[in-house]
Scaffold this motif. Structure first.
Motif, PDB file in Angstrom:
ATOM      1  N   LEU A 139       4.551  -5.056  12.291  1.00  0.00           N
ATOM      2  CA  LEU A 139       5.794  -4.203  12.447  1.00  0.00           C
ATOM      3  C   LEU A 139       6.395  -4.157  13.759  1.00  0.00           C
ATOM      4  N   ARG A 140       7.594  -4.132  13.938  1.00  0.00           N
ATOM      5  CA  ARG A 140       8.260  -3.736  15.087  1.00  0.00           C
ATOM      6  C   ARG A 140       9.488  -2.696  15.043  1.00  0.00           C
ATOM      7  N   PRO A 141       9.738  -2.290  16.384  1.00  0.00           N
ATOM      8  CA  PRO A 141      10.434  -1.017  16.284  1.00  0.00           C
ATOM      9  C   PRO A 141      12.040  -1.161  15.335  1.00  0.00           C
ATOM     10  N   ASN A 142      12.341  -2.396  14.968  1.00  0.00           N
ATOM     11  CA  ASN A 142      13.473  -2.393  14.123  1.00  0.00           C
ATOM     12  C   ASN A 142      13.206  -2.565  12.551  1.00  0.00           C
ATOM     13  N   ASP A 143      11.656  -2.384  12.301  1.00  0.00           N
ATOM     14  CA  ASP A 143      11.613  -2.292  10.955  1.00  0.00           C
ATOM     15  C   ASP A 143      11.665  -1.130  10.302  1.00  0.00           C
ATOM     16  N   THR A 144      11.947  -0.828   9.123  1.00  0.00           N
ATOM     17  CA  THR A 144      11.870   0.287   8.346  1.00  0.00           C
ATOM     18  C   THR A 144      10.896  -0.002   7.183  1.00  0.00           C
ATOM     19  N   VAL A 145       9.880   0.902   6.976  1.00  0.00           N
ATOM     20  CA  VAL A 145       9.037   0.924   5.854  1.00  0.00           C
ATOM     21  C   VAL A 145       9.219   2.205   4.975  1.00  0.00           C
ATOM     22  N   VAL A 146       8.974   1.797   3.728  1.00  0.00           N
ATOM     23  CA  VAL A 146       8.837   2.752   2.731  1.00  0.00           C
ATOM     24  C   VAL A 146       7.501   2.947   1.940  1.00  0.00           C
ATOM     25  N   VAL A 147       6.941   4.207   2.095  1.00  0.00           N
ATOM     26  CA  VAL A 147       5.797   4.478   1.525  1.00  0.00           C
ATOM     27  C   VAL A 147       5.710   5.375   0.459  1.00  0.00           C
ATOM     28  N   THR A 148       5.493   4.871  -0.785  1.00  0.00           N
ATOM     29  CA  THR A 148       5.500   5.744  -1.945  1.00  0.00           C
ATOM     30  C   THR A 148       4.183   6.661  -1.878  1.00  0.00           C
TER      31      THR A 148
END
Length: 365
Positions: A139-148
């Motif tokens: 992961l890098r700063p321009n990533d968006t992660v969804v966590v359920t």
């Protein structure tokens, strides 16, 4: 004699019982651990219910649980990494929820002094699963992660590890857990329909990874355009077979050591939602299966008590009374120092000794 959690038939928490057994003896390369704490994990409920027998081959009667922490009280032949009295944490394949457990020495690490017993006994499955997933995503700063299920044990840790790498994290949770997620820098979003649409409205960048710890949300990941190799699940085998999602699993003791070091240094936190004594294991799993607990639920074999105590806390816990009751307040960042709920009595012993020394000094003046 030792005691362990067992189930003689598949079913809900009501099938769990405490069985008496001889204290086991360690074999080659093994140590005997007196268990102080053992964390609960949702996959254990699925196994106990008999789900996916082709994946989890379990024949009742069976023990339960993987995570544990405690003290080494005996060593077997060839077990040289630990000695009697060493404090450890780690895992077994099954049967961690017991007062005494034989553990391969290679499944254990030394307990860092800054790690409370309740956290140490809950760290293996959630910690190494979260570490393995996030480490592999790059992961890098321009990533968006969804966590359920982001307020749960593995979700909370995965969200924090992603934030350490600079990624934005959007986490699903009940409305009552939004403030809980915000303290970790997670953007909260409610469970419910059209998750993909609501995530798009919140995401600062396109979603690049989807960690479905709740299960059943692979279609939302697909709608967000996340490639299957970056969609992870714990127990949703349909998503693995139908949508090519990745089935996540726990890591090794190297990963455990790295996560333990981060928690000890307070770079990430593993919140403890509740602690139950061993003989209340069925109640502990009922609480777990509501999927509402913020952080981990733990079994404590040495839950702290006090000499001459004549009263007990009511079964109704304060969080049950205040859950969902809004409290208006300005945002504050707080680091709390609270006493451990599980221990060997050494803190109280030191306090008594200090009090005795103080009293003796006063008497000599």
């Amino acid at each position: 004699m030792a005691h362990e959690v067992r189930f003689a038939a598949f079913g809900g928490p009501e099938v769990l019982e405490i069985a008496e057994m001889p204290v086991p003896e360690p074999g080659e390369g093994e140590v005997l651990v007196e268990v102080y704490s053992a964390g609960l994990n949702p996959v254990e409920s699925a196994i106990r219910r008999g789900e996916h027998p082709e994946r989890w081959r379990v024949e009742p009667p069976s023990g339960q649980g993987r995570d544990l922490a405690g003290q080494v009280i005996a060593t077997g032949p060839g077990a040289t990494r630990f000695s009697r009295g060493d404090e450890v944490l780690g895992f077994v394949d099954r049967g961690a929820q017991a007062t005494h457990v034989v553990v391969p020495q290679d499944n254990l690490i030394a307990r860092p002094p800054a790690l409370s017993w309740e956290v140490a006994g809950s760290l293996y499955t959630a910690g190494t699963t979260a570490w393995s997933i996030v480490e592999g995503l790059g992961l890098r700063p321009n990533d968006t992660v969804v966590v359920t299920a982001a307020a749960g044990g593995v979700g909370c840790l995965a969200a924090q590890l992603a934030r350490l790498r600079g990624a934005a994290v959007i986490g699903t949770a009940p409305d009552a857990r939004f403030d809980f997620l915000r303290q970790f820098g997670v953007i909260p979003v409610a469970y419910g329909p059209d998750l993909a649409g609501r995530v798009r409205a919140l995401a600062p960048h396109p979603v690049s990874a989807f960690l479905d710890f709740l299960g059943g949300e692979a279609a939302e990941a697909r709608a967000l355009g996340v490639v299957p190799s970056r969609v992870f699940t714990l127990t949703d085998w349909d998503a693995v077979e139908r949508d090519d999602a990745v089935r996540a699993g726990a890591g090794d003791v190297i990963a455990l050591g790295r996560v333990a070091a981060l928690v000890s240094a307070r770079r990430i936190r593993l919140p403890i939602a509740d602690i139950f004594p061993l003989d209340h294991v069925a109640d502990a799993y009922r609480a777990l299966e509501k999927r509402e607990a913020p952080g981990k639920i733990v079994l404590g074999m040495r839950v702290v008590d006090y000499p001459n105590q004549k009263t007990r806390e009511p079964e109704l816990k304060e969080q049950d009374v205040t859950l969902g009751v809004p409290t208006e307040h300005a945002h504050v960042d707080v680091e709390e120092a609270v006493p451990a709920a599980i221990g060997d009595g050494s803190v109280r012993r030191r306090r008594r000794e200090a009090h005795a020394r103080s009293a003796a000094g006063e008497g000599g003046e």
